[in-house]
Design a protein around this motif. Structure first.
Motif, PDB file in Angstrom:
ATOM      1  N   SER A 128      -6.687 -13.408  -0.687  1.00  0.00           N
ATOM      2  CA  SER A 128      -5.665 -12.945  -0.433  1.00  0.00           C
ATOM      3  C   SER A 128      -5.228 -12.112  -1.522  1.00  0.00           C
ATOM      4  O   SER A 128      -5.097 -12.401  -2.545  1.00  0.00           O
ATOM      5  CB  SER A 128      -4.381 -14.265  -0.190  1.00  0.00           C
ATOM      6  N   LEU A 129      -5.017 -10.596  -1.018  1.00  0.00           N
ATOM      7  CA  LEU A 129      -4.927  -9.630  -2.052  1.00  0.00           C
ATOM      8  C   LEU A 129      -3.679  -9.515  -2.865  1.00  0.00           C
ATOM      9  O   LEU A 129      -3.774  -9.700  -3.926  1.00  0.00           O
ATOM     10  CB  LEU A 129      -5.067  -8.249  -1.291  1.00  0.00           C
ATOM     11  N   TYR A 130      -2.592  -9.795  -2.245  1.00  0.00           N
ATOM     12  CA  TYR A 130      -1.407  -9.736  -2.853  1.00  0.00           C
ATOM     13  C   TYR A 130      -1.078 -11.155  -3.824  1.00  0.00           C
ATOM     14  O   TYR A 130      -0.703 -10.949  -4.974  1.00  0.00           O
ATOM     15  CB  TYR A 130      -0.115  -9.917  -1.915  1.00  0.00           C
ATOM     16  N   GLU A 131      -1.728 -12.230  -3.160  1.00  0.00           N
ATOM     17  CA  GLU A 131      -1.572 -13.369  -3.922  1.00  0.00           C
ATOM     18  C   GLU A 131      -2.462 -13.394  -5.277  1.00  0.00           C
ATOM     19  O   GLU A 131      -1.992 -13.533  -6.303  1.00  0.00           O
ATOM     20  CB  GLU A 131      -1.945 -14.660  -3.063  1.00  0.00           C
ATOM     21  N   ALA A 132      -3.744 -12.748  -5.038  1.00  0.00           N
ATOM     22  CA  ALA A 132      -4.526 -12.788  -6.291  1.00  0.00           C
ATOM     23  C   ALA A 132      -3.941 -11.518  -7.250  1.00  0.00           C
ATOM     24  O   ALA A 132      -3.974 -11.757  -8.500  1.00  0.00           O
ATOM     25  CB  ALA A 132      -5.865 -12.041  -5.807  1.00  0.00           C
ATOM     26  N   TYR A 163      -5.490   0.042   0.977  1.00  0.00           N
ATOM     27  CA  TYR A 163      -4.552  -0.727  -0.135  1.00  0.00           C
ATOM     28  C   TYR A 163      -3.271   0.107   0.006  1.00  0.00           C
ATOM     29  O   TYR A 163      -2.958   1.335  -0.155  1.00  0.00           O
ATOM     30  CB  TYR A 163      -5.304  -0.366  -1.234  1.00  0.00           C
ATOM     31  N   ASP A 164      -2.367  -0.868  -0.003  1.00  0.00           N
ATOM     32  CA  ASP A 164      -0.874  -0.456  -0.010  1.00  0.00           C
ATOM     33  C   ASP A 164      -0.584  -0.298  -1.354  1.00  0.00           C
ATOM     34  O   ASP A 164      -0.015  -1.473  -1.955  1.00  0.00           O
ATOM     35  CB  ASP A 164       0.009  -1.468   0.833  1.00  0.00           C
ATOM     36  N   LEU A 165      -0.651   0.722  -2.215  1.00  0.00           N
ATOM     37  CA  LEU A 165      -0.375   0.695  -4.031  1.00  0.00           C
ATOM     38  C   LEU A 165       1.182   0.371  -4.047  1.00  0.00           C
ATOM     39  O   LEU A 165       1.255   0.042  -5.076  1.00  0.00           O
ATOM     40  CB  LEU A 165      -1.049   2.065  -4.187  1.00  0.00           C
ATOM     41  N   GLN A 166       1.784   0.988  -3.290  1.00  0.00           N
ATOM     42  CA  GLN A 166       3.326   0.389  -3.420  1.00  0.00           C
ATOM     43  C   GLN A 166       3.513  -0.722  -3.643  1.00  0.00           C
ATOM     44  O   GLN A 166       4.384  -1.097  -4.593  1.00  0.00           O
ATOM     45  CB  GLN A 166       4.214   1.375  -2.308  1.00  0.00           C
ATOM     46  N   GLY A 167       3.072  -1.476  -2.663  1.00  0.00           N
ATOM     47  CA  GLY A 167       3.239  -2.961  -2.359  1.00  0.00           C
ATOM     48  C   GLY A 167       2.413  -3.924  -3.421  1.00  0.00           C
ATOM     49  O   GLY A 167       2.848  -4.630  -3.991  1.00  0.00           O
TER      50      GLY A 167
END
Length: 409
Positions: free
Chosen positions: A362-366, A382-386
């Motif tokens: 999980s990218l955002y969780e990591a 990759y959504d760099l803003q997010g």
């Protein structure tokens, strides 16, 4: 079955060339003594090539039934920075034993000036009993394949060719004219080989300049990425290059100081190329330095810090890891005692020092759990803003994040 073309070496150069040849209606076989190593073509693309008649063989006898043979064997710099030509030699010996009169042999591997005539030619002649320029044609053409480039491919990128004799040049010209819109004749073999040398060194020297500018601008508190944005509006005299965590890829800078003695130029080394290599090789350590400083500024030590690396391939949106600085950066972080993990949509398993590196599912969780997230390669997914919102600390080594959203190189 006979074929028009044999591509010898199905790596990052050979397989795309074979794909272009098949698309142009040329009956093509691919020969490789090892597994196919190109990672830029999808399984679906290879299936389409096969459906169109492309055939991979490990039977060297098939090489004696073609009109044109293109050697795309891999070449790399060794630990002593000398070019390893062993794969080119092996390909030459394999072809020589089956070489027929009137065949056109073209070398596309990255080599230093003189290799086609002084190294490959004797191998072909001694193994076949034929003479280059009289019994068969011999030429060199620098590969300009740019993996992942959606604008320029083999069909619309001018192809440079140079032959041992004018007749060799014309034979190579006739072959490549079937693949591409424009073929450019060099004066001879060494001129064509030196085109490869110049183009590769040009890239490395200019990237080195930008890497030096990145360090300088950070020290001065100047936004380099804004400087480049403005500078590239100049319609002449400037071509934009950008810094990064290191220089990857298959093209290696060549310094005449490390060429074989017969082609060395005593007293005239390309000093700028050697310096560029030193500068580019320092960038992974600079990334580590910036990372440790960022952690310290936020009250954390590199030892025990959770560090997430984003993108471990050498180029955007590709699975190819050749020369990627990610491995050295991960190794240096491990030396500092950091807990390293990674995420890359194209790499499902990654090892550093023969040990598996944990992959974030999980990218955002990591990113939220990591003390520091380092963007090493900006894949389009990759959504760099997010990510900047989720990450505790984000170091962007590619200048791809919105201004103010992350710490940039």
């Amino acid at each position: 079955m006979p074929a028009d073309l044999a591509v010898i070496g199905l790596g990052h150069l050979g397989l795309p060339l074979a794909q272009a040849a098949v698309a142009a209606g040329i009956e093509t076989i691919g020969y490789d003594s090892g597994p196919t190593t190109d990672s830029t073509l999808s399984a679906a693309e290879i299936r389409r090539m096969s459906a169109a008649g492309f055939r991979v063989t490990t039977n060297a006898t098939d090489l004696g039934r073609v009109r044109t043979a293109v050697v795309c064997a891999p070449t790399q710099l060794g630990a002593d920075r000398a070019l390893d030509l062993s794969a080119v030699g092996e390909a030459g010996r394999t072809l020589a034993a089956r070489l027929r009169p009137h065949t056109t042999v073209i070398l596309e591997s990255a080599v230093h000036p003189g290799v086609t005539e002084d190294y490959l030619r004797p191998i072909l002649e001694s193994g076949s009993g034929l003479r280059a320029g009289r019994d068969f044609h011999l030429a060199y053409s620098p590969s300009r394949h740019d993996p992942g480039n959606r604008t320029h491919g083999i069909a619309n990128t001018p192809k440079v060719i140079g032959g041992l004799t004018p007749a060799c040049t014309e034979s190579a010209h006739a072959f490549y004219a079937r693949l591409t819109e424009k073929v450019v004749r060099a004066r001879g073999l060494r001129e064509a080989e030196t085109v490869q040398l110049l183009e590769t060194n040009y890239r490395h020297v200019n990237i080195a300049l930008m890497n030096e500018m990145a360090v300088l601008c950070h020290d001065l508190g100047v936004d380099l990425w804004d400087v480049v944005r403005c500078a590239e509006t100049k319609p002449y005299g400037f071509q934009a290059f950008r810094p990064g965590p290191g220089v990857g890829g298959h093209g290696v800078p060549l310094d005449p100081n490390y060429l074989p003695h017969t082609t060395r130029t005593p007293g005239h080394p390309l000093r700028m190329v050697g310096l560029a290599q030193e500068i580019n090789n320092r960038m992974p350590q600079y990334v580590i330095q910036r990372s440790a400083t960022l952690l310290n500024e936020h009250g954390k030590s590199a030892r025990g810090a959770r560090v997430l690396l984003l993108g471990v391939t050498y180029k955007q949106d590709l699975a190819d890891q050749e020369g990627s600085p990610a491995r050295e950066i991960a190794s240096r972080l491990l030396d500092l005692g950091a807990l390293v993990s990674y995420h890359d949509p194209y790499i499902t398993g990654w090892r550093v020092r023969d040990r598996p590196v944990p992959r974030a599912d999980s990218l955002y969780e990591a990113a939220a759990n990591a003390d520091l997230t380092i963007l090493l390669q900006h894949h389009r997914t990759y959504d760099l803003q997010g990510l900047a919102v989720k990450a505790q600390l984000l170091l962007d080594t590619r200048g791809a994040s919105p201004a103010g959203a992350a710490h940039r190189l």
